[in-house]
Design a protein around this motif. Structure first.
Motif, short mmCIF file in Angstrom:
data_model
loop_
_atom_site.label_atom_id
_atom_site.label_comp_id
_atom_site.label_asym_id
_atom_site.label_seq_id
_atom_site.Cartn_x
_atom_site.Cartn_y
_atom_site.Cartn_z
N GLY A 13 -2.01 2.23 10.66
CA GLY A 13 -1.19 3.12 9.84
C GLY A 13 -0.50 4.15 10.70
O GLY A 13 -0.25 3.93 11.90
N ARG A 70 5.62 10.29 2.48
CA ARG A 70 5.80 9.60 1.21
C ARG A 70 6.62 8.33 1.38
O ARG A 70 6.35 7.31 0.75
N ARG A 115 4.32 5.51 2.89
CA ARG A 115 3.15 5.02 2.13
C ARG A 115 3.52 3.80 1.29
O ARG A 115 4.51 3.79 0.58
N VAL A 144 -1.41 6.55 5.73
CA VAL A 144 -0.53 7.58 6.29
C VAL A 144 -1.26 8.91 6.23
O VAL A 144 -1.61 9.38 5.14
#
Length: 388
Positions: free
Chosen positions: A336, A352, A355, A361
């Protein structure tokens, strides 16, 4: 509370799951439920505890000693579920009674058994499994065993074997011994535990000779493929097991044609932990793991005990045991991003955007510069996203 050591410990047979292991278990759980659904099985959930009567049909050897029981404020005896088959049988006989059969149901849940803790055997553990309700015969037995093999493969196991037995044969042999119930119970324990030395001792203790001795020895030692079925047919005909063995042979042939023979073997000594099994049963074994990783079979009488007679079969896997067999005491990282920067609003927006399902994240609000953030990302095995 200071100085009380008990408030720092957990009871015997239960354990904490740290983040990596919890993530591995949850990922496995989600994969298996999705896999069951791809075979047409619908997920159901039942209460963690129910009236104790629900589990009396499913208690090992008719004994409730493995149940966690308690009394509610109205004086009713309740129990934590020790397995999922009996609750689902109750569910089918009540809420799903008007649904067309067969029903294909699946689940993933925690269960609780008061047993002696050991490696691979906890008092609280996770099970995932399926129940095929309202279908009898070779096709249903074959489907469930094929699904069990495919599920073990889906779970990442390769070096496993699935033993297949027939409790009608086993129970017939035990009944023909003409021994007291306590003696039969001791022999069942030895058979179920594959305790050949203990079984030999019991055979001598009860003066079993001739055919009775031979049949017990075969139950404990007869393993193999088609040749094992032929030997069973020659030696267990007096138990009235011809029809049961013929059905087992049909299932074996179907699974062989499906290409699963390399993972299967015949084992007529399989009894399973619960007395409700009536026909074909099976257990999955992995080298180095002293307990089965999965097990199941046919239980045609159980749903009827809730007022709705119909055939049924199914199986369950122990998720912690699967992880042990895979050598994953610690789960693997998902990978990630670590998102950092001087503008918090911009960092939040970028996080955001990144994700999506399966991608982790993490927002880093502590690093003062790109170099410090890069070190934090590397320590976590994440890719750095620096927002200027």
């Amino acid at each position: 509370m200071a100085g009380n050591w008990n408030n720092l410990q957990v009871p015997a047979g239960v354990r904490d799951l740290l983040p990596a292991e919890a993530a591995a278990l949850r990922e496995l759980e989600q994969e298996l439920v999705a896999f069951f659904q791809s075979w047409g099985y619908q997920e159901v959930l039942t209460p963690t505890f129910e009236f104790v009567e629900t589990f009396q049909a499913g208690s090992p050897a008719g004994d409730e000693g493995s149940l966690y029981k308690f009394i509610d404020r109205e004086g009713r005896v309740l129990a934590l579920r020790p397995e999922m088959t009996a609750p689902i049988a109750r569910l089918v006989a009540t809420s799903l009674r008007r649904e067309a059969l067969p029903l294909r149901l699946c689940y993933s849940a925690r269960v609780f058994r008061y047993e002696e803790p050991q490696a691979g055997r906890l008092r609280e553990f996770h099970q995932a499994g399926v129940e095929l309700i309202g279908a009898g015969g070779v096709a249903a037995d074959g489907e469930i065993i094929a699904l069990a093999v495919e599920t073990l493969l889906k779970a990442g196991l390769k070096d496993f074997r699935l033993g297949i037995g027939q409790v009608a044969v086993t129970k017939g042999v035990l009944q023909d011994l003409d021994l007291p119930r306590e003696a039969v119970a001791r022999i069942k324990v030895a058979l179920a535990g594959k305790d050949l030395v203990g079984l030999e001792r019991l055979v001598d203790e009860y003066s079993l000779t001739g055919l009775k001795r031979r049949q017990l020895e075969l139950l404990a030692t007869l393993h193999g493929g088609k040749e094992a079925l032929e030997e069973a047919r020659a030696n267990f005909i007096q138990t009235g097991a011809a029809a049961a063995l013929a059905g087992l042979e049909e299932v074996w042939q179907a699974l062989t044609a499906y290409g699963l023979e390399k993972w299967l073997f015949i084992d007529l000594g399989i009894l399973r932990d619960f007395d409700y099994y009536t026909g074909i049963v099976f257990e999955g074994y992995v080298p180095g793991l002293g307990v089965p990783v999965c097990g199941g079979g046919r239980y045609d009488g159980l749903v009827g005990q809730f007022g709705y007679p119909c055939p049924a079969t199914g199986f369950a896997l122990g998720l912690e045991r699967v992880l042990m067999a895979r050598g994953e005491g610690q789960g693997g990282g998902q990978g990630g991003y670590l998102v950092a920067g001087r503008d918090l609003a911009a960092v939040l927006r970028r996080a955001r955007e990144l994700r999506r399902p399966g991608v982790m994240v993490i927002i880093d609000g502590e690093s003062q510069n790109r170099q410090e953030a890069a070190a934090r990302a590397a320590a976590r095995g994440l890719a750095l996203v620096w927002v200027d």
